[in-house]
Enzyme design. Structure first.
Site, mmCIF file in Angstrom:
data_model
loop_
_atom_site.group_PDB
_atom_site.id
_atom_site.type_symbol
_atom_site.label_atom_id
_atom_site.label_comp_id
_atom_site.label_asym_id
_atom_site.label_seq_id
_atom_site.Cartn_x
_atom_site.Cartn_y
_atom_site.Cartn_z
ATOM 1 N N HIS A 72 0.996 -1.119 -0.156
ATOM 2 C CA HIS A 72 0.105 0.001 -0.127
ATOM 3 C C HIS A 72 0.770 1.383 -0.063
ATOM 4 O O HIS A 72 1.845 1.385 0.636
ATOM 5 C CB HIS A 72 -0.796 -0.047 1.177
ATOM 6 C CG HIS A 72 -2.009 -0.793 1.126
ATOM 7 N ND1 HIS A 72 -3.120 -0.673 2.069
ATOM 8 C CD2 HIS A 72 -2.191 -2.209 0.409
ATOM 9 C CE1 HIS A 72 -3.848 -1.710 1.802
ATOM 10 N NE2 HIS A 72 -3.449 -2.436 0.937
ATOM 11 N N TYR A 200 -8.796 5.539 7.842
ATOM 12 C CA TYR A 200 -8.843 6.079 9.422
ATOM 13 C C TYR A 200 -9.848 7.044 9.397
ATOM 14 O O TYR A 200 -9.805 8.100 8.709
ATOM 15 C CB TYR A 200 -7.532 6.608 9.671
ATOM 16 C CG TYR A 200 -6.685 5.318 9.836
ATOM 17 C CD1 TYR A 200 -5.741 4.933 8.947
ATOM 18 C CD2 TYR A 200 -6.429 5.086 11.243
ATOM 19 C CE1 TYR A 200 -4.754 3.947 9.078
ATOM 20 C CE2 TYR A 200 -5.504 3.895 11.521
ATOM 21 C CZ TYR A 200 -4.688 3.431 10.273
ATOM 22 O OH TYR A 200 -3.435 2.350 10.729
ATOM 23 N N PRO A 293 -3.736 0.259 18.911
ATOM 24 C CA PRO A 293 -3.526 0.046 17.620
ATOM 25 C C PRO A 293 -3.607 1.100 16.462
ATOM 26 O O PRO A 293 -3.472 0.766 15.281
ATOM 27 C CB PRO A 293 -4.311 -1.113 17.325
ATOM 28 C CG PRO A 293 -5.362 -1.033 18.406
ATOM 29 C CD PRO A 293 -5.216 -0.122 19.631
ATOM 30 N N LYS A 297 1.549 -0.204 14.871
ATOM 31 C CA LYS A 297 2.896 -0.427 15.578
ATOM 32 C C LYS A 297 3.339 -1.570 16.384
ATOM 33 O O LYS A 297 4.388 -1.782 16.299
ATOM 34 C CB LYS A 297 3.466 0.980 16.243
ATOM 35 C CG LYS A 297 3.427 2.304 15.217
ATOM 36 C CD LYS A 297 4.342 2.123 14.359
ATOM 37 C CE LYS A 297 4.204 3.140 13.080
ATOM 38 N NZ LYS A 297 4.818 2.708 11.948
ATOM 39 N N TYR A 385 4.124 6.498 10.045
ATOM 40 C CA TYR A 385 3.523 5.412 9.721
ATOM 41 C C TYR A 385 4.101 4.329 8.997
ATOM 42 O O TYR A 385 4.253 3.062 9.229
ATOM 43 C CB TYR A 385 2.320 5.766 8.665
ATOM 44 C CG TYR A 385 0.917 4.844 8.767
ATOM 45 C CD1 TYR A 385 0.260 4.600 9.899
ATOM 46 C CD2 TYR A 385 1.125 3.677 7.658
ATOM 47 C CE1 TYR A 385 -0.807 3.632 9.749
ATOM 48 C CE2 TYR A 385 -0.065 2.813 7.494
ATOM 49 C CZ TYR A 385 -0.669 2.794 8.500
ATOM 50 O OH TYR A 385 -1.935 1.861 8.491
HETATM 51 C C1 PHB Z 1 -5.435 -4.338 10.962
HETATM 52 O O1 PHB Z 1 -5.444 -4.373 9.795
HETATM 53 O O2 PHB Z 1 -5.773 -5.319 11.847
HETATM 54 C C2 PHB Z 1 -5.057 -2.950 11.323
HETATM 55 C C3 PHB Z 1 -4.834 -1.857 10.424
HETATM 56 C C4 PHB Z 1 -4.322 -0.646 10.857
HETATM 57 C C5 PHB Z 1 -4.252 -0.343 12.234
HETATM 58 C C6 PHB Z 1 -4.594 -1.232 13.135
HETATM 59 C C7 PHB Z 1 -5.007 -2.586 12.917
HETATM 60 O O3 PHB Z 1 -3.960 0.816 12.738
#
Ligand code: PHB
Ligand code: APR
Length: 387
Positions: A72, A200, A293, A297, A385
């Protein structure tokens, strides 16, 4: 039984450490409370930084990752019913890879067992003793017998609820922590993701995240209250809430729904243990620190810890040089605290806090608008990120 490094916990930290040590010719035994089947199917994180992918490839673990991982080059921030892409690769030259943590676990377990590695599953009543001396031990129940493993060193890789942290002498470790007043309800669904990149999303009702595992499996999350009763979230309610939070103004776009194959609530908290070592006990991964989460990270930090630790054990065994073991805490904590800050920053920007009013929400929207409109802010987010 005797080994050089006794490893408690077969998560990504413990298994990768065992594999990296093997590449350096250092023996280890991994003991794990759960069964092989359980750890290979436990749904956890899924976003790998470029450096994590590089570490796995260099360790010869890139085959399935390269075939199935999804690269990505950006993420979307969605707020006020509008989507804004953050072009991470354009801004940093680096990318992330989506590949489920349990796939890494499968790759590591298969590889260790193929190469004669010693992993004991379903152990019970684990104790770590003598870490202040030169001959620490791990004792545990296995196959109805009590076993003692004598080691040169113990690596505590047993996650945030493990026992190894508590095996340090009283007062040797200090814990810094923060609890967030909400949780995430996460689902895994048999549904083709309606997006190519992660979203997000900040909504007045709370945070939502659109992620994925493969071209046919979606992973989505909703901010819920800390004491949320999962029984109150039948599948239909989850899809309705996701559609409402992700809604785009002037469009009927919504997440693609499908059968939900996994559902769970995770509280959000942070902690850091300092130092990450007590005598001959070294902590790595979630045993030493956790992050909410929102920054994706936890897994990456675990990989960074064990990369440092493997290098330090190699210096000790190959040359009797203890400098890297002595500086392990210092070396690991620089990254740990950078990531604590980033995870906190993403979390405060994207969640609704109890007691938040419309003023608070508008300040968050102003902050998000600044991030997507200012190249400096967007670059800072992207650098953190991608790692
Ligand atoms: C996930 O795909 O489980 C995932 C992705 C991004 C995050 C947290 C979990 O910030
Ligand atoms: N004895 C043996 N094993 C134990 C014990 C114990 N007393 N307690 C816990 N374990 C095992 C758990 O069953 C688990 O398999 O230790 C392992 C710890 O693994 P993780 O929790 O995955 O932690 P870590 O390897 O540090 O990986 C960090 O995992 O929590 C996720 O998303 C987080 O991605 C991050 C990553």
């Amino acid at each position: 039984m005797r080994t050089q490094v006794g490893i408690v916990g077969a998560g990504p930290a413990g298994l990768l450490l065992s594999h990296l040590l093997h590449l350096h010719g250092i023996a280890s035994v991994v003991i794990e409370a759960r069964s092989r089947d359980y750890i290979e199917h436990r749904v956890r994180a899924g976003v790998l930084e470029q450096g994590t992918v590089d570490t796995l490839r260099e360790a010869g673990l890139g085959t399935r990752l390269d075939a199935q991982g999804l690269r990505h080059e950006g993420i979307e921030l969605r707020f006020d019913g509008e989507g804004h892409r953050v072009p991470m690769t354009e801004l940093t030259g680096r990318a992330i890879t989506v590949y489920g943590q349990q796939e890494i676990i499968k790759d590591l377990v298969a590889r260790r067992l193929d190469e004669g590695g010693d992993i004991r599953f379903e152990v019970s009543d684990v104790r770590v003793d003598g870490v202040s001396g030169a001959a620490p031990t791990i004792t545990f129940g296995h196959d109805g017998r009590r076993e003692t493993l004598e080691c040169d060193f113990v690596a505590g890789c047993d996650g945030s609820h493990g026992i190894s942290r508590d095996s340090a002498p009283a007062g040797a470790l200090e814990v810094f922590e923060r609890e967030y007043p909400f949780a995430w309800l996460g689902i895994l669904a048999e549904a083709a993701p309606a997006v190519d990149e992660l979203i997000y999303c900040l909504h007045a009702s709370g945070f939502a995240l659109y992620s994925m595992r493969s071209p046919t499996i979606s992973r989505l999350y909703l901010q819920v209250s800390l004491d949320e009763d999962i029984e109150k979230w039948p599948d239909e309610r989850i899809w309705d809430e996701l559609a409402m939070r992700f809604a785009l103004a002037g469009s009927d776009w919504s997440p693609t729904s499908g059968p939900i194959i996994d559902k769970g609530v995770t509280p959000m908290r942070s902690f850091v243990t300092e130092p990450m070592q007590a005598g001959r006990l070294f902590l790595a991964g979630d045993a030493a620190h956790i992050v909410p989460p929102t920054g994706a990270k936890g897994l990456n930090l675990a990989v960074n810890d064990v990369r440092l630790l493997a290098r330090a054990f190699d210096a000790w065994y190959a040359r009797g040089d203890d400098a890297l073991l002595a500086s392990y805490t210092h070396d690991a904590l620089r990254r740990v605290w950078r990531v604590q800050h980033f995870s906190w920053w993403m979390t405060q920007m994207l969640h609704r806090f109890p007691g938040d009013d419309e003023y608070g929400h508008r300040v968050q929207v102003a902050q998000l608008r600044n991030v997507v409109e200012s190249p400096s802010y967007a670059t800072a987010l992207s650098e953190n990120y991608v790692g």
